[in-house]
Design a protein around this motif. Structure first.
Motif, short mmCIF file in Angstrom:
data_model
loop_
_atom_site.label_atom_id
_atom_site.label_comp_id
_atom_site.label_asym_id
_atom_site.label_seq_id
_atom_site.Cartn_x
_atom_site.Cartn_y
_atom_site.Cartn_z
N VAL A 61 7.45 2.55 -11.59
CA VAL A 61 7.41 1.29 -12.33
C VAL A 61 8.05 0.12 -11.59
O VAL A 61 7.97 -1.02 -12.04
N GLY A 62 8.71 0.39 -10.46
CA GLY A 62 9.36 -0.69 -9.74
C GLY A 62 9.92 -0.21 -8.42
O GLY A 62 9.86 0.98 -8.09
N VAL A 63 10.49 -1.16 -7.66
CA VAL A 63 10.93 -0.88 -6.29
C VAL A 63 12.33 -1.44 -6.09
O VAL A 63 12.67 -2.54 -6.57
N LEU A 64 13.14 -0.66 -5.36
CA LEU A 64 14.41 -1.14 -4.81
C LEU A 64 14.27 -1.06 -3.29
O LEU A 64 13.85 -0.03 -2.76
N ALA A 65 14.61 -2.12 -2.60
CA ALA A 65 14.46 -2.16 -1.14
C ALA A 65 15.82 -2.05 -0.46
O ALA A 65 16.79 -2.68 -0.89
N ASN A 66 15.85 -1.27 0.60
CA ASN A 66 17.07 -1.08 1.38
C ASN A 66 16.86 -1.67 2.78
O ASN A 66 15.74 -1.74 3.28
N ARG A 67 17.97 -2.09 3.39
CA ARG A 67 17.98 -2.60 4.77
C ARG A 67 17.04 -3.81 4.92
O ARG A 67 16.19 -3.87 5.81
N PRO A 118 0.82 -1.23 0.00
CA PRO A 118 0.00 0.00 0.00
C PRO A 118 0.85 1.27 0.00
O PRO A 118 0.43 2.29 -0.55
N LEU A 119 2.02 1.23 0.61
CA LEU A 119 2.89 2.40 0.59
C LEU A 119 3.25 2.76 -0.85
O LEU A 119 3.07 3.90 -1.30
N VAL A 120 3.75 1.79 -1.59
CA VAL A 120 4.19 2.04 -2.96
C VAL A 120 2.99 2.34 -3.86
O VAL A 120 3.06 3.22 -4.73
N LEU A 147 4.45 -6.92 -3.20
CA LEU A 147 4.42 -6.00 -4.33
C LEU A 147 3.71 -6.60 -5.54
O LEU A 147 3.12 -5.86 -6.35
N SER A 148 3.76 -7.91 -5.67
CA SER A 148 3.09 -8.54 -6.81
C SER A 148 1.59 -8.29 -6.79
O SER A 148 0.94 -8.27 -7.84
N HIS A 149 1.02 -8.04 -5.62
CA HIS A 149 -0.43 -7.80 -5.50
C HIS A 149 -0.82 -6.42 -6.02
O HIS A 149 -2.01 -6.16 -6.25
N VAL A 150 0.15 -5.54 -6.18
CA VAL A 150 -0.15 -4.23 -6.79
C VAL A 150 0.54 -4.10 -8.14
O VAL A 150 0.59 -3.01 -8.71
N GLY A 151 1.08 -5.19 -8.64
CA GLY A 151 1.62 -5.22 -9.98
C GLY A 151 2.94 -4.51 -10.18
O GLY A 151 3.24 -4.04 -11.28
N LEU A 152 3.74 -4.46 -9.14
CA LEU A 152 5.05 -3.83 -9.25
C LEU A 152 6.14 -4.82 -8.88
O LEU A 152 6.01 -5.57 -7.92
N PHE A 155 2.07 6.00 -3.63
CA PHE A 155 2.96 6.88 -4.39
C PHE A 155 2.71 6.74 -5.89
O PHE A 155 2.75 7.73 -6.63
N ARG A 156 2.41 5.53 -6.35
CA ARG A 156 2.16 5.34 -7.78
C ARG A 156 0.88 6.05 -8.22
O ARG A 156 0.82 6.60 -9.32
N ALA A 157 -0.15 6.03 -7.36
CA ALA A 157 -1.45 6.56 -7.74
C ALA A 157 -1.57 8.07 -7.54
O ALA A 157 -2.49 8.70 -8.08
#
Length: 438
Positions: free
Chosen positions: A148-154, A133-135, A168-173, A138-140
């Protein structure tokens, strides 16, 4: 039209790890054999030093407050000539800028202007499923900004990364890459942000080894960026060198916009570096630049170099001193309870404070100075902790606010405002044509 693969790295907030992930991605792309040009959104002098160390190329600042759309596209195309991919590191959070919704001076604004796909860098240290939901938010938020995609830190473990990927697959990213939670992969910080790349060895090889990335996926997304219109040249036709300009460049002073220096060179400046810390004499020159930096960290060494202080005090040509350079031109600098004598061309004392003063600035010249005629308006930025005693001969009045700032006697200009000369090239021309040049 100009076809160029490109990506913007943004984040929900400052401190998520944009610079760290940008370094890792630059290294991975270069290991693939690609020529990659890095850019930094916003008026930032520090992060670009790390991006330059990883990319091996000069890094330019892209700022929608400083430059209108055509000029920003010109600078982007100027920096990205002959490369395979452009990687733009954002500033603060994606929609943080000069106004509440980030329409100006934000990463989102630059992404819109460049029509660039956005990878969102998320600090995943305290989340799993909540990343979706966070991502998605921001997308919407702004359909013109294409997340278009995500990089995860830590990331705590391979299993943690898998949980993030599934969410993330549940929101298509896609989760395109991640770095583990390891303090050794971070870059030290201090009061103005990260430590400069020249003062610390960035953990580049450790980053490359630790980075888990779907590089093919990254390249596919970068390649879908649409063509951009061909913009006019960013710099004017190059003139032969005719004015030698000495500029301070060492551990204490090194905050300059590279595109600003290139503008001076194009207009006929021969730029000559010198060190207020190490050198006893100025190089032969007709104008002097003292950029920002960290004079407070080297106050004792600067004070002890009496020969250089005297050389600058006796310099007959125009002097432009910004932020740290302004502090150096003062009668002295207070660091805590310790006082250190400085050059003395600015009749005031500087003192380090506890709180930062920062923000974009539009300033109007109160009197003629080496870059501006009275009444002219320039754009710039402030970020400092120091304060200066009020001047009887202030240089600028802030547009819209009325506060006065800086010092000028017509030949010397000292100010906490870092001017962005490419937004008003007439300022650079005025410096190089100053009537008192020998």
């Amino acid at each position: 039209m100009v076809r160029l693969s490109r990506l913007v790295l943004a984040a929900p907030h400052s401190g998520a790890g944009k610079t760290t992930l940008a370094l890792a991605l630059l290294l991975a792309l270069r290991e693939r054999g690609l020529r990659v040009q890095a850019f930094k959104v916003g008026p930032d002098y520090v992060d670009p030093t790390h991006l330059e160390a990883a990319s091996g190329r000069r890094v330019y600042n892209l700022d929608g407050f400083f430059l209108e759309e055509t000029r920003l596209l010109s600078l982007f195309q100027h920096g990205a000539r002959g490369v395979d991919l452009a990687l733009v590191e954002g500033v603060m959070g994606l929609f943080d800028g000069k106004d509440p919704l980030g329409q100006v001076g934000s990463t989102a604004q630059v992404a819109r202007l460049l029509k660039a796909p956005v990878l969102l860098v998320v600090d995943a240290s305290a989340m799993a499923g909540s990343i979706a939901p966070l991502v998605q938010g921001f997308r919407a938020f702004d359909p013109r900004v294409q997340v278009v995609g995500v990089l995860a830190n830590r990331v705590a473990s391979e299993r943690h990364a898998e949980l993030l990927r599934e969410a993330l697959s549940h929101v298509g990213l896609p989760l395109l890459g991640w770095l583990p939670q390891d303090p050794a992969l971070g870059i030290p910080e201090r009061h103005l942000g990260l430590v400069l790349a020249g003062e610390v060895r960035p953990p580049l090889q450790a980053l490359l080894r630790a980075f888990r990335v779907d590089l093919e996926g990254v390249l596919r997304l970068a390649a879908v960026a649409p063509s951009l219109p061909q913009a006019p040249p960013f710099l004017p036709p190059r003139e032969p060198p005719r004015v030698r300009v000495a500029y301070a460049w060492d551990r204490a002073f090194r905050f300059y916009y590279p595109e600003g220096l290139e503008l001076l060179e194009a207009l006929g400046a021969e730029l000559v570096p010198f060190s207020p810390l190490e050198d006893a004499v100025l190089p032969p020159s007709q104008a002097l630049l003292l950029g920002g930096g960290y004079p407070e960290l080297f106050a004792r060494e600067l004070a002890e170099n009496r020969a250089m202080r005297e050389a600058i005090r006796r310099f007959p040509g125009p002097i432009v001193a910004e932020c740290g350079g302004y502090m150096y031109l003062a009668r002295g600098l207070w660091v805590g309870e310790d006082f250190f004598p400085m050059v003395g061309l600015v009749p005031a004392e500087a003192r380090m404070g506890e709180r930062p003063i920062l923000g974009y600035r539009e300033v109007e010249a109160l009197r003629d100075n080496p870059v501006a005629q009275r009444g002219e308006v320039f754009k710039g930025h402030e970020f400092h902790y120091a304060q200066m005693e009020p001047s009887q001969s202030p240089a600028w009045r802030r547009v819209g606010g009325g506060e006065v700032e800086g010092y000028t006697d017509g030949r010397v200009l000292g100010s906490f405002v870092h001017l962005y000369l490419p937004a008003r090239p007439e300022g650079a021309r005025r410096l190089l044509a100053w009537e008192g040049l020998p």
